[in-house]
Enzyme design. Sequence first.
Site, PDB file in Angstrom:
ATOM      1  N   GLY A  29       0.674  -1.028  -0.166  1.00 58.46           N
ATOM      2  CA  GLY A  29       0.207  -0.290  -0.122  1.00 58.46           C
ATOM      3  C   GLY A  29       1.028   0.919  -0.097  1.00 58.46           C
ATOM      4  O   GLY A  29       1.636   1.203   0.024  1.00 58.46           O
ATOM      5  N   GLY A  78       3.477   4.103   0.885  1.00 55.40           N
ATOM      6  CA  GLY A  78       4.318   4.672   1.907  1.00 55.40           C
ATOM      7  C   GLY A  78       5.076   2.987   2.681  1.00 55.40           C
ATOM      8  O   GLY A  78       4.837   1.639   1.674  1.00 55.40           O
ATOM      9  N   HIS A 110       9.378  -4.558  -3.686  1.00 53.26           N
ATOM     10  CA  HIS A 110       9.192  -4.545  -4.441  1.00 53.26           C
ATOM     11  C   HIS A 110       8.809  -2.688  -4.894  1.00 53.26           C
ATOM     12  O   HIS A 110       9.836  -1.822  -5.966  1.00 53.26           O
ATOM     13  CB  HIS A 110       7.013  -3.798  -5.189  1.00 53.26           C
ATOM     14  CG  HIS A 110       6.410  -4.126  -5.978  1.00 53.26           C
ATOM     15  ND1 HIS A 110       5.751  -2.951  -6.121  1.00 53.26           N
ATOM     16  CD2 HIS A 110       6.659  -3.607  -7.458  1.00 53.26           C
ATOM     17  CE1 HIS A 110       5.422  -1.462  -7.017  1.00 53.26           C
ATOM     18  NE2 HIS A 110       5.819  -2.867  -7.897  1.00 53.26           N
ATOM     19  N   ASP A 111       8.836  -1.943  -3.122  1.00 53.69           N
ATOM     20  CA  ASP A 111       9.052  -0.055  -2.750  1.00 53.69           C
ATOM     21  C   ASP A 111      10.321   0.048  -3.266  1.00 53.69           C
ATOM     22  O   ASP A 111      10.727   1.343  -4.233  1.00 53.69           O
ATOM     23  CB  ASP A 111       8.425  -0.465  -1.798  1.00 53.69           C
ATOM     24  CG  ASP A 111       7.104  -0.055  -1.278  1.00 53.69           C
ATOM     25  OD1 ASP A 111       6.568  -0.016  -2.402  1.00 53.69           O
ATOM     26  OD2 ASP A 111       7.231  -0.285  -0.556  1.00 53.69           O
ATOM     27  N   ASP A 164       7.725  -5.218 -11.548  1.00 55.63           N
ATOM     28  CA  ASP A 164       6.178  -5.374 -11.177  1.00 55.63           C
ATOM     29  C   ASP A 164       6.214  -6.991 -11.754  1.00 55.63           C
ATOM     30  O   ASP A 164       5.426  -7.282 -10.529  1.00 55.63           O
ATOM     31  CB  ASP A 164       4.871  -5.239 -12.290  1.00 55.63           C
ATOM     32  CG  ASP A 164       4.884  -3.058 -12.062  1.00 55.63           C
ATOM     33  OD1 ASP A 164       5.596  -2.892 -10.923  1.00 55.63           O
ATOM     34  OD2 ASP A 164       4.461  -3.022 -12.849  1.00 55.63           O
TER      35      ASP A 164
END
Length: 147
Positions: free
Chosen positions: A57, A59, A75-76, A121
Amino acid sequence: MNPAHLLVLSAVCVSLLGAANIPPHPLNLKNFMEMIRYTIPCEKTWGEYADYGCYCGAGGSGRPIDALDRCCYVHDNCYGDAETKHKCNPKTQSYSYKLTKRTIICYGAAGTCGRIVCDCDRTAALCFGDSEYIERHKNIDTKRHCQ
């Protein structure tokens, strides 16, 4: 001009003006959602992954609480590297890919922004598919669990 045609044309123009005020979803987000839907169990929706753990989600902070949350953490960081090291904009970057035989194939030359973001992704979506979804980690109190 036929009055009926004029009426239809007016209706189209009015609807287009209304649609101009609706912000579009970034193309990449649509691609990522499709990848997630392809890899996760049928009983889950991609939206159930949008507020999960400390990193799935908006942050993220602290340590990932499980393997699925670690997918989001990676991923972040992948998006962060795409932005800082490659000057890409992952949230709006378009790319080409194919969903086939329970895997995802990213197209494009290695090192291009499209390929870099697609690989971020792809890796996350496949990780989601391989990780257990633990219901109690959905909508957690991040101030308490993610320090």
